[in-house]
Design an enzyme around this catalytic site. Structure first.
Site, PDB file in Angstrom:
ATOM      1  N   LYS A 115      56.798  28.889  41.316  1.00  0.00           N
ATOM      2  CA  LYS A 115      57.870  28.800  42.307  1.00  0.00           C
ATOM      3  C   LYS A 115      59.239  28.849  41.658  1.00  0.00           C
ATOM      4  O   LYS A 115      60.184  29.378  42.241  1.00  0.00           O
ATOM      5  CB  LYS A 115      57.733  27.529  43.151  1.00  0.00           C
ATOM      6  CG  LYS A 115      56.624  27.629  44.182  1.00  0.00           C
ATOM      7  CD  LYS A 115      56.780  26.602  45.277  1.00  0.00           C
ATOM      8  CE  LYS A 115      55.651  26.707  46.287  1.00  0.00           C
ATOM      9  NZ  LYS A 115      55.657  25.606  47.260  1.00  0.00           N
ATOM     10  N   LYS A 197      44.833  36.578  46.982  1.00  0.00           N
ATOM     11  CA  LYS A 197      44.599  35.816  48.207  1.00  0.00           C
ATOM     12  C   LYS A 197      45.559  36.231  49.329  1.00  0.00           C
ATOM     13  O   LYS A 197      46.714  36.538  49.055  1.00  0.00           O
ATOM     14  CB  LYS A 197      44.811  34.332  47.879  1.00  0.00           C
ATOM     15  CG  LYS A 197      44.064  33.371  48.767  1.00  0.00           C
ATOM     16  CD  LYS A 197      44.237  31.949  48.262  1.00  0.00           C
ATOM     17  CE  LYS A 197      44.654  31.051  49.398  1.00  0.00           C
ATOM     18  NZ  LYS A 197      44.843  29.653  48.997  1.00  0.00           N
ATOM     19  N   LYS A 200      50.714  33.528  53.229  1.00  0.00           N
ATOM     20  CA  LYS A 200      51.744  33.566  54.264  1.00  0.00           C
ATOM     21  C   LYS A 200      53.098  33.940  53.695  1.00  0.00           C
ATOM     22  O   LYS A 200      54.006  34.258  54.427  1.00  0.00           O
ATOM     23  CB  LYS A 200      51.797  32.248  55.045  1.00  0.00           C
ATOM     24  CG  LYS A 200      51.945  31.007  54.229  1.00  0.00           C
ATOM     25  CD  LYS A 200      51.826  29.766  55.125  1.00  0.00           C
ATOM     26  CE  LYS A 200      51.857  28.521  54.269  1.00  0.00           C
ATOM     27  NZ  LYS A 200      51.883  27.298  55.021  1.00  0.00           N
TER      28      LYS A 200
END
Ligand code: TRP
Length: 334
Positions: A115, A197, A200
Site C-alpha cells: 500500500k 485475485k 475491488k
C-alpha cells in the site's frame, strides 16, 4: 463466549466496489455461521481513512456495505452488523495495543509495503499501524475465530502475537483468535488476468464483476473474460481463465467441477461464458432486489444500525475496561 457460543469477528472495508469475489469468497459463507457462532461483522470505516476518502462518498459506501450485508442474507437480528466508528473502543484499544507492537513487526507487513508503494504521496501513521487496529477489532470481542482471506493471514498472526504478549504480562486478558477454516471459500480470480485475485481496487472494471452490476453488464464482462486459444472446457492448471470460470459457475450453480465439465463437454467457450453470466446474474438478482427494498426503508436500516452499535459497544466496553484497568489507568469515579 456469549450465550454458550464462540465469538466470530470479521470486517470489510467500504472502499471500492464489492465484487463477486468478495461475495462468493466471504459474504455468502458468512450467512450461516450464526448457527454456530456469535457473529460480528463490522464495516471497518476507521481503516478506510488510511487512504484519502471523499467524506460523502465514504458515508454512502459504508451504508451501502451494511445494507449489502443484510441483502446478502446475513440476518441483522442474529448477527451484529455495525460500523467500526460507532464503537469508540476500537480506536481506544488500538492505541493501547500500539504500545505492545514493535516497529520491526510492522515493518514486515507485506500489505503495508504494497500500500505504501501504491500511495507513495500519503504514507501515514495510520497505514503503518493498520494491522494493530485490526488486532484491536478482533481482540475487543474476545474472538475465537476470524474468517479471513490469505492476504489477511499475516495480520491475524500479528494479532495472535500481540495478544500473547499482552497476556504474558497481565494474565489471561485476551482470547487468542484462530483463522476460521470452513469449507474452502471460493478464490475468484480476475476476469482479465486469471493469475491474480479479483479485486475491488482493480483499475480495469472489466476485470471484476461488481455485486451491483446489472445482468447485461455481467454477461458482457463474462463474454470478454480472458481465456486461452484452446476450445475445451476442462479444469486444468494450464487453463487459468477457464478454470476460474468453472469455479465461478460451480459455486454459483452448486454443481461440482466434474458436473460442469460434463455439462459443457463438446460445447464452445461462447456458450459456456453465456451460461456463467446468466447463472451469476440469477444469483445476484435477489440480492439486488433486497438491497433496493432496504434503500427505500431508511427507518428499518437506521433501527438496525442503532441496535447493533449498542450491542457491539456493550461487549467492546467490557474488554476495554478490563484492559484499561490492567495497564494501570485510574478507576472511573461514578
Ligand atoms: N483488513 C481487512 C481487509 O482488508 C479488514 C478488516 C479489518 C478485518 N478489521 C478486521 C478482517 C478484523 C477481519 C477481522 O480485508
Amino acid at each position: 463466549m456469549l450465550d454458550g457460543k464462540k465469538m466470530l469477528f470479521s470486517g470489510m472495508q467500504a472502499t471500492g466496489n464489492i465484487t463477486l469475489g468478495n461475495y462468493l469468497g466471504a459474504l455468502k459463507n458468512w450467512v450461516n455461521l450464526c448457527d454456530e457462532y456469535e457473529c460480528f461483522y463490522c464495516v471497518v470505516d476507521l481503516h478506510s481513512i488510511t487512504v484519502r476518502q471523499e467524506p460523502a462518498e465514504l458515508r454512502k459506501r459504508a451504508r451501502n456495505l451494511l445494507m449489502l450485508y443484510i441483502a446478502a442474507g446475513i440476518d441483522p437480528e442474529k448477527n451484529c452488523l455495525y460500523y467500526q466508528s460507532h464503537v469508540s473502543g476500537h480506536a481506544e484499544l488500538g492505541w493501547i495495543l500500539n504500545c505492545f507492537t514493535y516497529m520491526g513487526e510492522l515493518n514486515r507487513m507485506t500489505q503495508f509495503k504494497d500500500k505504501s508503494a501504491k500511495h507513495a504521496d500519503n504514507i501515514n501513521g495510520g497505514l503503518y499501524t493498520y494491522p494493530v487496529l485490526m488486532a484491536a477489532d478482533i481482540l475487543l470481542f474476545q474472538s475465537d475465530v476470524v474468517p479471513v482471506g490469505a492476504d489477511q493471514m499475516q495480520h491475524l498472526e500479528l494479532t495472535r502475537d500481540i495478544a500473547q504478549r499482552f497476556n504474558n504480562v497481565y494474565g489471561d486478558v485476551f482470547t487468542i483468535p484462530e483463522a476460521y477454516v470452513g469449507k474452502a471459500g471460493a478464490r475468484i480470480m480476475s476476469l482479465q488476468d486469471p493469475t491474480k485475485k479479483m479485486s475491488k481496487s482493480d483499475e480495469n472494471p472489466n476485470a471484476s464483476i461488481y455485486i451491483m452490476d446489472d445482468r447485461d453488464t455481467i454477461i458482457r464482462k463474462f463474454k470478454r473474460a480472458v481465456t486461452d486459444s484452446d476450445t475445451r472446457i476442462i479444469y486444468s492448471e494450464d487453463k487459468p481463465g477457464i478454470r476460474n470460470l468453472i469455479d465461478i459457475y460451480s459455486v454459483a450453480s452448486g454443481k461440482t467441477i466434474a458436473e460442469v465439465e460434463k455439462e459443457f463437454d463438446g460445447k464452445g467457450y461462447g456458450d459456456f461464458k453465456l451460461a456463467v453470466g446468466e447463472t451469476v446474474a440469477d444469483v445476484l438478482e435477489p440480492i439486488h432486489k433486497r438491497f433496493d427494498e432496504l434503500s427505500k426503508d431508511k427507518a428499518y436500516v437506521d433501527g438496525i444500525i442503532k441496535a447493533n452499535a449498542e450491542k457491539a459497544g456493550y461487549i467492546a466496553n467490557k474488554t476495554l475496561r478490563k484492559v484499561q484497568k490492567k495497564v494501570g489507568f485510574p478507576e472511573r469515579i461514578r
